[in-house]
Design a protein around this motif. Structure first.
Motif, PDB file in Angstrom:
ATOM      1  N   UNK A  84       6.544  28.906  37.312  1.00  0.00           N
ATOM      2  CA  UNK A  84       7.053  29.597  36.122  1.00  0.00           C
ATOM      3  C   UNK A  84       8.529  29.978  36.229  1.00  0.00           C
ATOM      4  N   UNK A  85       9.148  29.726  37.376  1.00  0.00           N
ATOM      5  CA  UNK A  85      10.578  30.038  37.533  1.00  0.00           C
ATOM      6  C   UNK A  85      11.484  28.887  37.085  1.00  0.00           C
ATOM      7  N   UNK A  86      10.925  27.734  36.757  1.00  0.00           N
ATOM      8  CA  UNK A  86      11.734  26.584  36.316  1.00  0.00           C
ATOM      9  C   UNK A  86      12.130  26.735  34.856  1.00  0.00           C
ATOM     10  N   UNK A  87      13.230  26.087  34.485  1.00  0.00           N
ATOM     11  CA  UNK A  87      13.648  26.006  33.078  1.00  0.00           C
ATOM     12  C   UNK A  87      12.936  24.800  32.472  1.00  0.00           C
ATOM     13  N   UNK A  88      11.773  25.068  31.891  1.00  0.00           N
ATOM     14  CA  UNK A  88      10.883  24.015  31.409  1.00  0.00           C
ATOM     15  C   UNK A  88      11.260  23.501  30.031  1.00  0.00           C
ATOM     16  N   UNK A  89      10.934  22.256  29.775  1.00  0.00           N
ATOM     17  CA  UNK A  89      10.896  21.704  28.428  1.00  0.00           C
ATOM     18  C   UNK A  89       9.796  22.507  27.699  1.00  0.00           C
ATOM     19  N   UNK A  90      10.028  22.975  26.474  1.00  0.00           N
ATOM     20  CA  UNK A  90       9.087  23.914  25.843  1.00  0.00           C
ATOM     21  C   UNK A  90       7.613  23.530  25.867  1.00  0.00           C
ATOM     22  N   UNK A  91       7.228  22.274  25.589  1.00  0.00           N
ATOM     23  CA  UNK A  91       5.786  21.984  25.594  1.00  0.00           C
ATOM     24  C   UNK A  91       5.133  22.111  26.976  1.00  0.00           C
ATOM     25  N   UNK A  92       5.929  22.039  28.033  1.00  0.00           N
ATOM     26  CA  UNK A  92       5.384  22.101  29.389  1.00  0.00           C
ATOM     27  C   UNK A  92       5.069  23.529  29.842  1.00  0.00           C
ATOM     28  N   UNK A  93       5.610  24.527  29.169  1.00  0.00           N
ATOM     29  CA  UNK A  93       5.369  25.916  29.573  1.00  0.00           C
ATOM     30  C   UNK A  93       3.884  26.271  29.485  1.00  0.00           C
ATOM     31  N   UNK A  94       3.218  26.035  28.329  1.00  0.00           N
ATOM     32  CA  UNK A  94       1.783  26.339  28.297  1.00  0.00           C
ATOM     33  C   UNK A  94       0.970  25.465  29.247  1.00  0.00           C
ATOM     34  N   UNK A  95       1.441  24.265  29.532  1.00  0.00           N
ATOM     35  CA  UNK A  95       0.745  23.394  30.492  1.00  0.00           C
ATOM     36  C   UNK A  95       0.800  24.030  31.878  1.00  0.00           C
ATOM     37  N   UNK A  96       1.980  24.497  32.284  1.00  0.00           N
ATOM     38  CA  UNK A  96       2.120  25.140  33.593  1.00  0.00           C
ATOM     39  C   UNK A  96       1.226  26.375  33.686  1.00  0.00           C
ATOM     40  N   UNK A  97       1.201  27.172  32.630  1.00  0.00           N
ATOM     41  CA  UNK A  97       0.372  28.389  32.633  1.00  0.00           C
ATOM     42  C   UNK A  97      -1.118  28.048  32.703  1.00  0.00           C
ATOM     43  N   UNK A  98      -1.543  27.035  31.965  1.00  0.00           N
ATOM     44  CA  UNK A  98      -2.944  26.619  31.986  1.00  0.00           C
ATOM     45  C   UNK A  98      -3.318  26.074  33.366  1.00  0.00           C
ATOM     46  N   UNK A  99      -2.419  25.317  33.963  1.00  0.00           N
ATOM     47  CA  UNK A  99      -2.659  24.797  35.311  1.00  0.00           C
ATOM     48  C   UNK A  99      -2.864  25.949  36.302  1.00  0.00           C
ATOM     49  N   UNK A 100      -1.997  26.943  36.226  1.00  0.00           N
ATOM     50  CA  UNK A 100      -2.109  28.086  37.139  1.00  0.00           C
ATOM     51  C   UNK A 100      -3.419  28.844  36.912  1.00  0.00           C
ATOM     52  N   UNK A 101      -3.815  29.001  35.650  1.00  0.00           N
ATOM     53  CA  UNK A 101      -5.115  29.638  35.353  1.00  0.00           C
ATOM     54  C   UNK A 101      -6.259  28.810  35.943  1.00  0.00           C
ATOM     55  N   UNK A 102      -6.183  27.498  35.765  1.00  0.00           N
ATOM     56  CA  UNK A 102      -7.223  26.598  36.271  1.00  0.00           C
ATOM     57  C   UNK A 102      -7.338  26.707  37.786  1.00  0.00           C
ATOM     58  N   UNK A 103      -6.201  26.839  38.450  1.00  0.00           N
ATOM     59  CA  UNK A 103      -6.175  26.912  39.906  1.00  0.00           C
ATOM     60  C   UNK A 103      -6.389  28.334  40.412  1.00  0.00           C
ATOM     61  N   UNK A 104      -6.452  29.315  39.505  1.00  0.00           N
ATOM     62  CA  UNK A 104      -6.622  30.700  39.930  1.00  0.00           C
ATOM     63  C   UNK A 104      -5.385  31.281  40.566  1.00  0.00           C
ATOM     64  N   UNK A 105      -4.219  30.717  40.200  1.00  0.00           N
ATOM     65  CA  UNK A 105      -2.971  31.166  40.821  1.00  0.00           C
ATOM     66  C   UNK A 105      -2.060  31.872  39.830  1.00  0.00           C
ATOM     67  N   UNK A 106      -2.602  32.234  38.666  1.00  0.00           N
ATOM     68  CA  UNK A 106      -1.756  32.907  37.670  1.00  0.00           C
ATOM     69  C   UNK A 106      -1.321  34.272  38.178  1.00  0.00           C
ATOM     70  N   UNK A 107      -0.086  34.614  37.858  1.00  0.00           N
ATOM     71  CA  UNK A 107       0.432  35.913  38.317  1.00  0.00           C
ATOM     72  C   UNK A 107       0.162  36.994  37.304  1.00  0.00           C
TER      73      UNK A 107
END
Length: 131
Positions: free
Chosen positions: A108-131
């Motif tokens: 979540x510290x990267x400057x993401x292309x806008x559509x990738x932000x929810x993808x990164x968050x969903x991935x972290x939720x899936x992996x149980x690594x959300x902050x």
């Protein structure tokens, strides 16, 4: 609606992220690599083809995550993410400016292309690594 698949490529507890080049739309922002679905192409087939073309890597899509609908000023896309595993190859950038193997907690510290932000968050939720 343009369908685009992207790879959340895992290897050694890290995830591959790529930086868009200056000549691409959304220049210098980070994204999960992938590309547009061609007519009649299966999502997993497209993803394997795009990652081979852009990065010279062979991958195996494992798990499809929730697609993201995003409206750019000039087009709408459906970004379809897959968690993938590395199979073979050495990264050779053909379109991107840079790449990094990121620790999930740093995503979540990267400057993401806008559509990738929810993808990164969903991935972290899936992996149980959300902050």
């Amino acid at each position: 609606m343009i369908k685009v698949v992207c790879a959340i490529l895992e290897q050694f507890d890290r995830v591959l992220v790529t930086q868009r080049s200056e000549r691409m739309q959304e220049p210098l922002l980070w994204e999960f690599p992938g590309g547009k679905l061609e007519p009649g192409e299966e999502e997993e087939e497209c993803l394997a083809r795009e990652i081979w073309e852009e990065l010279s890597l062979r991958i195996q899509p494992i798990l499809r995550l929730q697609p993201v609908i995003y409206a750019f000023p000039d087009k709408d896309i459906e970004l379809i993410p897959y968690i993938c595993t590395y199979q073979s190859g050495v990264i050779q950038l053909s379109e991107h400016k840079a790449y990094q193997w990121a620790h999930p907690q740093d995503l979540l510290s990267y400057s993401w292309c806008p559509p990738d932000i929810p993808v990164a968050k969903d991935y972290l939720r899936t992996k149980g690594a959300a902050s």
